[in-house]
Design an enzyme around this catalytic site. Sequence first.
Site, PDB file in Angstrom:
ATOM      1  N   LYS A  60       0.924  -1.057  -0.028  1.00 14.33           N
ATOM      2  CA  LYS A  60      -0.141  -0.075   0.185  1.00 14.33           C
ATOM      3  C   LYS A  60       0.738   1.301  -0.039  1.00 14.33           C
ATOM      4  CE  LYS A  60      -4.240  -1.997   0.410  1.00 14.33           C
ATOM      5  NZ  LYS A  60      -5.371  -1.828  -0.873  1.00 14.33           N
ATOM      6  N   SER A 291      -3.303 -12.028   4.529  1.00 12.03           N
ATOM      7  CA  SER A 291      -3.713 -12.053   3.407  1.00 12.03           C
ATOM      8  C   SER A 291      -2.761 -12.679   2.233  1.00 12.03           C
ATOM      9  CB  SER A 291      -4.024 -10.764   2.666  1.00 12.03           C
ATOM     10  OG  SER A 291      -2.641  -9.617   2.890  1.00 12.03           O
TER      11      SER A 291
END
Length: 476
Positions: A60, A291
């Site tokens: 991110k 994840s």
Amino acid sequence: MNASHSEMQRLSTFSRLQPPFASVLNLIGQTPVVELTKFDTGPCRLFVKLESHNPGGSIKDRIALSMIAEAERQGRLAPGGTIVEATAGNTGLGLAQVGIPKGYRIVLVVPDKMSREKVQHLRALGAEVRLTRSDVGKGHPDYYQDMAERIAAETPGAFYVNQFANPANPYAHETTTAPEIWEQLGQDLDAVVVGVGSGGTLTGLGRFFASVSPKTEMILADPVGSVLAHYVKTGELLEAGSWTVEGIGEDFIPPNADLSLVKKAYSIPDRQSMAAARDLLSREGILAGSSSGTLLAAALRYCREQSTPKRVLTFICDSGNKYLSKVFDDFWLAEQGLSEREQHRDLRDVVARSHREGGTVFVGPEETLLNAYGRMRRADVSQLPVLDDGRLVGIIDESDILKRVEGPYDSRWQRFNEPVRNAMTEELHTLQASQTLDALLPVFDRNEVAIIFDEDEFIGLITRIDLINHLRRTSR
């Protein structure tokens, strides 16, 4: 003369070094790729791109840099302004990593299921964190995206990032992540396995590979409970369930997620995701988050289904050091029902931290009250069994310590250093492990904690929260 093997290794090592960078932000991107060789990948070769090597510890960072730069370029973010975002943690970390050195105020709305490590990291960077409910959907005032949008609307000079619809999100991956992969894999790649949180990775990579390598398939890894994989397979949008994996999976289709790019989708159960993340560490030495476990599990399924050799890449989306209290905590996994545990259909099933398995946090009778207090704080418990050479001799809780240490200030430190035996409760009411749940209720009615024995052997404690967690876990 040919260089020796050791000389070649030395040259190879130094070729990775660069002169000093002007800022940590210059370290965003250009992350390494590693081939996984300790897993059964069928006829395929499986590679992972270590996005955990970004300075904020996740993929991110890329979109944070892109979205802030574009907002500045468009004049939507003025000097000294406020950046507001709804985030599972990592986008917030990236925004704080980029925005705080630039002088922006960062306000982040984070669902309450996110790991403690992420929240602590955000606050340490200087971000303002507003925790909100993770059990409500879009349209509810406490839903994290609705709350962030409302805060931005009420804050003068605020820029609502909205990673879910911000075009600078997929653009970051189309222009940096995808070209890096293309070069690192020698312009030969058959499939990329991605998750969808905001959709930027899928869409950015999908657009790039559609233009340069039509053979490259986009594969979706989705947690069971998310609506996305089912939608890809059927075109039907179901009501979302719940899942534990952080950062991917959605209860709606984000505007940035172009699901038409997906060739195949896999729904991965939480338990499989956690196991894959732990296997990745024990087999390959790569510490990755939950994840990444979902992506790895899906990538392995895809690879094993192939009948011809293929080159497949997936991501280490973030570092597992953000999940040490979850994914890599055996007792947390057991409490969540995410690990294999023998069921006895008696009180042994309710003991969260079994003394037999080394899970009990305890204190000795000659240790100080200060030690007992510190152990309670670190373990996030309100009471401790007192063990003397493995034998239960008492129990001590917060009220016992408080009763002993309150009083005149001058001698308070001396009282904290008194032995536990001076404050512990020695009159113990015990239950046998073979008893049923009904035996717990009278104990709790007396405001006591249940002390469980198997004949003469101490097994552990059961609190009200342990019982509630057991009932939640067994109701699914």
